[in-house]
Design a protein around this motif. Structure first.
Motif, PDB file in Angstrom:
ATOM      1  N   SER A  15       0.893  -1.199  -0.169  1.00 13.91           N
ATOM      2  CA  SER A  15       0.007   0.063  -0.060  1.00 13.91           C
ATOM      3  C   SER A  15       0.850   1.267  -0.039  1.00 13.91           C
ATOM      4  O   SER A  15       0.617   2.414  -0.403  1.00 13.91           O
ATOM      5  CB  SER A  15      -0.948   0.057   1.262  1.00 13.91           C
ATOM      6  OG  SER A  15      -0.143  -0.070   2.474  1.00 13.91           O
TER       7      SER A  15
ATOM      8  N   GLU B 209      -1.657  -7.968  -9.103  1.00 18.16           N
ATOM      9  CA  GLU B 209      -2.919  -8.550  -8.362  1.00 18.16           C
ATOM     10  C   GLU B 209      -3.141  -7.524  -7.114  1.00 18.16           C
ATOM     11  O   GLU B 209      -4.197  -7.284  -6.723  1.00 18.16           O
ATOM     12  CB  GLU B 209      -2.438  -9.904  -7.326  1.00 18.16           C
ATOM     13  CG  GLU B 209      -2.990 -11.160  -8.100  1.00 18.16           C
ATOM     14  CD  GLU B 209      -2.568 -12.400  -7.411  1.00 18.16           C
ATOM     15  OE1 GLU B 209      -2.430 -13.405  -7.841  1.00 18.16           O
ATOM     16  OE2 GLU B 209      -2.974 -12.300  -6.171  1.00 18.16           O
ATOM     17  N   VAL B 210      -1.922  -6.954  -6.520  1.00 24.19           N
ATOM     18  CA  VAL B 210      -2.134  -5.750  -5.665  1.00 24.19           C
ATOM     19  C   VAL B 210      -3.054  -4.907  -6.224  1.00 24.19           C
ATOM     20  O   VAL B 210      -3.804  -3.855  -5.451  1.00 24.19           O
ATOM     21  CB  VAL B 210      -0.655  -5.395  -5.091  1.00 24.19           C
ATOM     22  CG1 VAL B 210      -0.992  -4.077  -4.023  1.00 24.19           C
ATOM     23  CG2 VAL B 210      -0.118  -6.549  -4.381  1.00 24.19           C
TER      24      VAL B 210
ATOM     25  N   ILE C 268      -6.767  -6.039  -6.302  1.00 21.32           N
ATOM     26  CA  ILE C 268      -7.457  -5.929  -5.001  1.00 21.32           C
ATOM     27  C   ILE C 268      -7.743  -4.662  -4.526  1.00 21.32           C
ATOM     28  O   ILE C 268      -8.768  -4.347  -4.061  1.00 21.32           O
ATOM     29  CB  ILE C 268      -6.288  -6.808  -4.027  1.00 21.32           C
ATOM     30  CG1 ILE C 268      -6.019  -8.340  -4.514  1.00 21.32           C
ATOM     31  CG2 ILE C 268      -7.070  -6.711  -2.632  1.00 21.32           C
ATOM     32  CD1 ILE C 268      -5.079  -8.820  -3.395  1.00 21.32           C
ATOM     33  N   SER C 269      -6.672  -3.722  -4.931  1.00 19.99           N
ATOM     34  CA  SER C 269      -6.871  -2.341  -4.192  1.00 19.99           C
ATOM     35  C   SER C 269      -7.830  -1.517  -4.845  1.00 19.99           C
ATOM     36  O   SER C 269      -8.134  -0.644  -4.552  1.00 19.99           O
ATOM     37  CB  SER C 269      -5.620  -1.721  -3.933  1.00 19.99           C
ATOM     38  OG  SER C 269      -4.925  -1.675  -5.107  1.00 19.99           O
TER      39      SER C 269
ATOM     40  N   PHE D 194      -6.658   0.029  -7.439  1.00 20.33           N
ATOM     41  CA  PHE D 194      -6.063   0.984  -8.165  1.00 20.33           C
ATOM     42  C   PHE D 194      -6.137   0.657  -9.842  1.00 20.33           C
ATOM     43  O   PHE D 194      -5.596   1.266 -10.630  1.00 20.33           O
ATOM     44  CB  PHE D 194      -4.643   0.980  -7.967  1.00 20.33           C
ATOM     45  CG  PHE D 194      -4.507   1.893  -6.532  1.00 20.33           C
ATOM     46  CD1 PHE D 194      -5.377   1.877  -5.668  1.00 20.33           C
ATOM     47  CD2 PHE D 194      -3.477   2.872  -6.728  1.00 20.33           C
ATOM     48  CE1 PHE D 194      -5.288   2.751  -4.625  1.00 20.33           C
ATOM     49  CE2 PHE D 194      -3.114   3.696  -5.647  1.00 20.33           C
ATOM     50  CZ  PHE D 194      -4.035   3.832  -4.637  1.00 20.33           C
TER      51      PHE D 194
END
Lengths: 509, 363, 131
Positions: free
Chosen positions: C75, C106-107, C110-111, C113
């Motif tokens: 993050s 993936e991050v 998920i977020s 963005f």
């Protein structure tokens, strides 16, 4: 130059040896020529002392038996040798390649040897000697053996009972005193002894010992009397007592005829030296070594003795070895230490030394059959090796099987008997075989304590025929046959104990 | 039938069994499980005095076998043991292996013993190997012969010391089926084993041994499905764990990452799982960052090999507050990521500790 | 024990020899390509932000960020990216992302963005889009 030497050093060394060996040597013309040569004598004899004193610059080689002495001269290992005159005369009549050099060196009186404390026996012998001198018996004997050079024994009554008399002799001394013909002892010395036995109501047992051991045997009372043809000297009188002298004997130097420049006339040769083909030579050797004079009987007797000692020693040794093994593996510190010490000593001492220790020291003054002593000595030696073989066999069986036996409810002893032991035996049999055959061959030394085994039989034959090759080869072959036969027996035993091999046989059949 | 009181055994300085007291009744089948080296085999071997106990007492059918006057070999005949390394008698055929005991110890005749042995061999399925020798058999066959050999003595109880540990997997089932059969026929047995499913199936009592004592015991359902004590649970689920303590805001992120990576390597976790784990931990720590000077944080990773679940527990001191509460967060970015990599998030306040239990999504 | 020591050693060496993040700048005609390698986490994100801010101060306004060699993003990395993007927007510039894959993707997903920034499969495609 040095390089050349290094390159051919082997050749140089061999040539040097040959030179030294007298192969390329000047012939001997008189006794003086021997003063820096190699002279052979019988170990511990009066000739031995004489040679050492008179020829300090020569190499004096001591031989244990008269046969070996002759062999030494014949094979060129020594330049000359000293031996007693009468025996020499007999010798030269059969071997025309030997001759005496110069005149007699010295002369000494011969007497029977006794233990210093054994006055009764000694005086009795002296009385006997006087008796036969006075009744002409003695003169007749001298004529028969010394002058006529006979080889036959007169018949003398032997008492079947009577006090035992153990007499030490040197079986291959040579005529006229004693020699083995047709499997029995004959000679002047033997006749003298047998007449004495009759006179004094005794029964003689002969002990065939080496000349150098006779005095030790007397001192340790292994023999009551020594009839080795022994000169009476001041030196010896310190250790033993002598009877009155029964003969006077001269000593002469002799050598191979071809090495002597001037020959003293010897007696006429009785044997013709006919050159024979190799094969005929073998048959000849066979004839003379085995058939003539029933010498094969000697061999059979020796064979029997060798086998008896081997088998009994093995049995005794195996049982004793099992006991020692048990001690070695026990948890008791004392037993363990005792066993370890026993094994170390028995494996670390040469068997010969041990044998003589047992015979002359441990069993001194005890009238004991030397065959029995041999069995004990070899058995004890064998036991030390067997103990370690057993132990390695037992330890190679995995402990799990013992645990399974115990878990099943067998006692420790039964677990060992039914589970460990059968497998141990199976495992150690190959090594055991080897040690056993080793023992059989080791028994060839029992001649040292007067046991007439196979090796001794060959010595005796050699002392008659002076043939080195045949008797030795023959005995070697016999030992090999014994070993081979025993090996077959053991392999049969191996097959019996290995159940799988047995079973495979059944399947195939 | 067997009554053991305060059994202890030490090898030199090492105390393997501390204090074991237990009773084994006729007809029971008892499995003994536990980590290696905790004295399971030693315990079994003390029962028939293969290893001699250092203390305590063992009574078999009323006979105190540690009394020097009692006839231990006789007692052993009624017990028998199956070993990990089979221990067949190498020099005897299979038939002879079976008949040796009955003939020599029970006084049976050769004929009777052979007849009975043949029946037993049929039972274990090795009748045609009667004349074979141990070194001609496979491991599984050897063990079956070993069991038949035990049976030949008509024992009242059979002790099994890791009977299948030395067998390769293909042969394990043939041996286990024989043991199952014995259990069905009502034989009293004590089995030290690593085969959990088998133990669960065949026994009516399970001993979990640890720390030199019988740590926990019960029925198979109790022990396997619902273990009470911590160590038992760990063993049953074969959980591996890792714990990291954070005491100040100056913690070293990379050092902790390194240890987490090592843990992952040991458990042979997928790369994705590892990455997600590291991400989770970092995001959590970011959220916790402002508070780290006033509270202690413990991070516990627990991986259940059996269930293939990675559980991450964040335990922190301080007042009762769920730091993941939306209302307390500056922005929801971190929480979103956390929620993205986890299956579940659970907050609990226990005693004086706050606990956030998360289960990582499987790769 | 040995394994522990070896892993610690390897990490330590990695630490000495590799910094956890490297930034490579390449000036293209259409935009400035910023290649970020390694990790973009709470430790390295401030450094990233500082660097980009410097570039913006130097007058660059068009950026293509190449994530080809980025292994990890948390993050903190996302926040840094957002902050710098805001700055660029403020200067009327453009920022495009290229080569986002694997765990990093993936991050982003998920977020949430993933939709905020334009993402391209290669630097070339991003460059052509920034014209």
């Amino acid at each position: 130059m040095l390089n050349l030497f290094m390159k051919y050093r082997l050749f140089v060394i061999v040539a040097g040896c040959l030179l030294c060996s007298g192969f390329i040597s000047k012939p001997l013309s008189s006794i003086d020529d021997l003063k820096d040569k190699r002279i052979g004598v019988l170990m511990g004899s009066v000739h031995d002392r004489y040679a050492n004193k008179t020829y300090p610059q020569a190499s004096i080689l001591q031989y244990k038996s008269p046969s070996d002495l002759m062999l030494g001269v014949k094979s060129g290992k020594i330049d000359a040798a000293i031996y007693s005159y009468d025996e020499l005369m007999q010798l030269l009549s059969h071997h025309d390649d030997l001759a005496i050099i110069g005149d007699a060196l010295f002369s000494t009186p011969i007497g029977m040897g006794f233990h210093r404390d054994n006055n009764d026996l000694r005086l009795e012998f002296n009385r006997f000697l006087k008796h036969i001198r006075s009744n002409g018996q003695y003169d007749a004997m001298i004529r028969h053996w010394m002058n006529d050079r006979a080889v036959d024994m007169p018949e003398i009554q032997k008492s079947s009972s009577g006090k035992p008399l153990v007499v030490g002799i040197v079986s291959d001394n040579g005529l006229p005193f004693n020699v083995v013909i047709n499997n029995r002892m004959v000679g002047f010395g033997i006749e003298l002894l047998e007449r004495f036995a009759l006179y004094s109501g005794r029964q003689i047992t002969y002990r065939d010992l080496e000349f150098s051991n006779q005095i030790a045997a007397l001192e340790s009372k292994k023999i009551d009397m020594s009839a080795a043809v022994m000169s009476i000297t001041e030196e010896r009188k310190k250790q033993i007592a002598f009877s009155d002298p029964y003969y006077d004997q001269a000593a002469n130097m002799f050598a191979l005829k071809k090495n002597i420049a001037v020959k003293t006339a010897g007696p006429k040769t009785m044997q013709k030296n006919v050159s024979v083909s190799f094969f005929a030579g073998i048959i000849n050797s066979f004839q003379s070594n085995i058939v003539q004079e029933n010498r094969y009987l000697l061999i059979l007797g020796g064979l029997k003795t060798t086998v008896i000692i081997s088998v009994l020693a093995t049995l005794f040794g195996t049982l004793l070895g099992a006991v020692v093994c048990f001690m070695r593996m026990s948890s008791s510190v004392i037993l363990n230490l005792l066993a370890k010490t026993y094994i170390a000593i028995l494996r670390g001492t040469p068997v010969l030394v041990f044998l003589m220790l047992i015979f002359y020291v441990v069993f001194a003054s005890v009238n004991i059959d030397p065959v029995f002593v041999s069995v004990i000595a070899f058995g004890m030696n064998f036991a030390a090796y067997v103990a370690e073989i057993f132990r390695s066999g037992i330890e190679s069986i995995d402990k799990g099987q013992s645990e399974a036996g115990i878990a099943m409810g067998f006692t420790k002893v039964n677990t060992f008997l039914f589970i460990v032991l059968p497998q141990t035996v199976q495992r150690i049999l190959p090594v055991y075989k080897g040690e056993f055959i080793s023992l059989v061959k080791m028994t060839s030394i029992v001649g040292y304590i007067a046991v007439q085994d196979l090796t001794k039989a060959s010595d005796i034959i050699r002392s008659r025929t002076f043939d080195a090759f045949f008797p030795l080869i023959m005995v070697a072959v016999l030992y090999f046959l014994i070993s081979w036969f025993l090996m077959l027996l053991m392999e049969y035993a191996e097959r019996l104990t290995n159940p799988k091999l047995n079973r495979k046989k059944i399947l195939i059949a | 039938m067997i009554k053991i009181e305060h059994l202890s055994k030490r090898f030199g300085n090492l105390e393997v069994l501390k204090d074991v007291s237990v009773e084994i009744k006729t007809g029971e089948v008892i499995s003994i499980i536990g980590p290696s080296g905790t004295g399971k085999s030693t315990f079994l071997r003390c029962i028939n005095l293969l290893d001699h106990p250092s203390g305590g007492s063992i009574r078999i059918d009323g006979v105190d076998i540690m009394d020097p006057k009692s006839d231990v070999p006789k007692v052993r005949q009624k017990m028998n043991m199956v070993f990990q390394s089979f221990n067949l008698f190498f020099h005897l055929s299979v038939m002879d292996n079976l008949t040796l005991g009955p003939i020599k110890l029970l006084g049976m005749s050769q004929q009777d013993a052979e007849r009975k042995s043949m029946d037993l061999l049929k039972l274990v399925g090795l009748a045609e190997k009667a004349e074979s020798y141990p070194d001609e058999l496979s491991g599984g066959q050897k063990q079956r012969v070993a069991i038949a050999r035990c049976m030949a003595m008509d024992p009242k109880i059979i002790l099994f010391d890791e009977p299948t540990s030395a067998l390769d997997p293909t042969m394990v089932s043939e041996v286990l089926s024989v043991i199952r059969r014995l259990a069905k026929d009502g034989m009293t047995m004590a089995i030290v084993t690593h085969e959990m499913d088998f133990a669960r199936d065949v026994s009516n009592r399970v001993f979990y041994m640890d720390e030199g004592v019988i740590y926990e015991e019960g029925t198979p359902e109790q022990i396997f499905d619902n273990p009470q004590k911590e160590k038992t649970k760990t063993f049953i689920n074969r959980i591996r764990s890792f714990c990291y303590h954070i005491t100040s805001p100056d913690y070293d992120l990379y050092a902790m990452n390194a240890e987490i990576e090592m843990f992952c390597e040991k458990q042979i976790l997928a790369v994705k799982t590892r990455q997600n784990l590291l991400l989770l931990v970092e995001e959590m720590l970011q959220i916790f960052n402002p508070f780290l000077s006033s509270l202690l944080l413990d991070i516990v990773l627990a991986y259940s090999e059996k269930k293939e679940i990675l559980e991450v527990v964040f335990e922190y001191t301080g007042e009762s507050v769920n730091l993941l509460d939306k209302n307390l967060l500056a922005d929801e970015l971190g929480l979103t990521i956390i929620q993205g990599v986890t299956e579940s998030i659970d907050y609990r306040h226990m005693g004086n500790k706050n606990r956030l239990t998360m289960i990582l999504k499987s790769a | 024990m040995r394994n522990v020591a070896l892993t610690r050693l390897s990490h330590f060496i990695k630490f000495l020899t590799i910094t956890y993040m490297t930034i490579e700048i390449k000036k293209e005609s259409a935009a400035l390509v910023v290649k970020v390698a390694g990790r973009l986490d709470a430790v390295t994100a401030p450094e990233y932000e500082k660097k980009v801010n410097e570039l913006i101060a130097d007058g660059e306004i068009n950026f293509v960020v190449d994530f080809e060699q980025l292994e990890y993003k948390s993050s903190a990395g996302l926040r840094a990216l957002l902050a710098t993007a805001k700055r660029i927007k403020g200067k009327s510039g453009k920022i495009l992302l290229a080569n986002i894959k694997g765990g990093v993707k993936e991050v982003f997903d998920i977020s949430g963005f993933g939709t905020i920034f334009p993402m391209h499969d290669s630097v070339a495609s991003a460059l052509s889009a920034s014209v």
